[in-house]
Enzyme design. Structure first.
Site, mmCIF file in Angstrom:
data_model
loop_
_atom_site.group_PDB
_atom_site.id
_atom_site.type_symbol
_atom_site.label_atom_id
_atom_site.label_comp_id
_atom_site.label_asym_id
_atom_site.label_seq_id
_atom_site.Cartn_x
_atom_site.Cartn_y
_atom_site.Cartn_z
ATOM 1 N N ASP A 142 -6.901 -1.362 -4.636
ATOM 2 C CA ASP A 142 -7.980 -1.046 -3.699
ATOM 3 C C ASP A 142 -8.921 0.007 -4.282
ATOM 4 O OD1 ASP A 142 -6.699 -2.744 -1.862
ATOM 5 O OD2 ASP A 142 -5.607 -1.081 -0.943
ATOM 6 N N ASP B 166 0.860 -1.185 0.000
ATOM 7 C CA ASP B 166 0.000 0.000 0.000
ATOM 8 C C ASP B 166 0.894 1.232 0.000
ATOM 9 O OD1 ASP B 166 -2.414 -1.444 0.081
ATOM 10 O OD2 ASP B 166 -2.362 -1.582 2.265
#
EC number: 3.4.23.36
Length: 190
Positions: A149, A135
């Site tokens: 995402d 991330d």
């Protein structure tokens, strides 16, 4: 009569191939971009210091995530791997019944999001099927996320909007897989 049925079957197969092709090519493009950005983040953000994009509201910040959204389920990474594989199968099965460009693109984005994070789980440390997701985009007070995402979120919202505004498209997918096809003479987008 048999010639008409054969022609209809040929048309259905061509539509299914075209639909699957759009979904898969969209998904692959999304995965390539997602993995390229993650590769960049691993290098450019390796020092661990956040980089302000919009002050401290939006920052670039490298994090590895063993769990799902909001780091939930960190101890069962392998379960997310299996879930990702199952979802991939379901999306590919359903994709052949899609008739509209919007649905094909949304399914492709969704699949791209699933596969983008699944690639991390399969190839990243600590090992096959247990890899941590990369991330890199932090929104203050929310979460650290990645392109996969974002694709998942945008595509799910888009699919809900399409289902609310054009529920007939969902019926066509269902009927296509039941072998009925859309009603005779019913309009459908290509």
């Amino acid at each position: 009569m048999a010639e008409s049925a054969t022609s209809h079957d040929d048309e259905r197969r061509a539509t299914a191939r075209r639909s699957l092709s759009v979904v898969v090519s969209t998904a692959l493009l999304c995965v390539v971009v997602d993995q390229a950005i993650k590769g960049w983040a691993l290098t450019a953000l390796a020092d661990g210091r956040p980089v302000d994009v919009l002050g401290d509201l939006v920052q670039l910040h490298l994090v590895t995530n063993a769990g799902a959204a909001f780091s939930m389920g960190e101890g069962v990474t392998w379960l997310f791997t299996l879930l990702g594989l199952a979802i991939t199968g379901v999306v590919l099965w359903a994709a052949s019944g899609l008739r509209s460009r919007e649905m094909r693109l949304l399914f492709g984005m969704f699949l791209g999001g699933v596969l983008g994070n699944l690639v991390d789980r399969l190839v990243r440390e600590p090992g096959f099927g247990r890899g941590h997701v990369i991330d890199w985009l932090q929104v203050r007070g929310f979460a650290v996320m990645n392109l996969a995402d974002i694709l998942l979120t945008v595509s799910v919202v888009g699919l809900v909007v399409v289902m609310l505004l054009r529920p007939r498209e969902i019926d066509e997918v269902t009927h296509e897989h039941e072998g009925e096809g859309p009603e005779e003479g019913a309009p459908h987008a290509q």
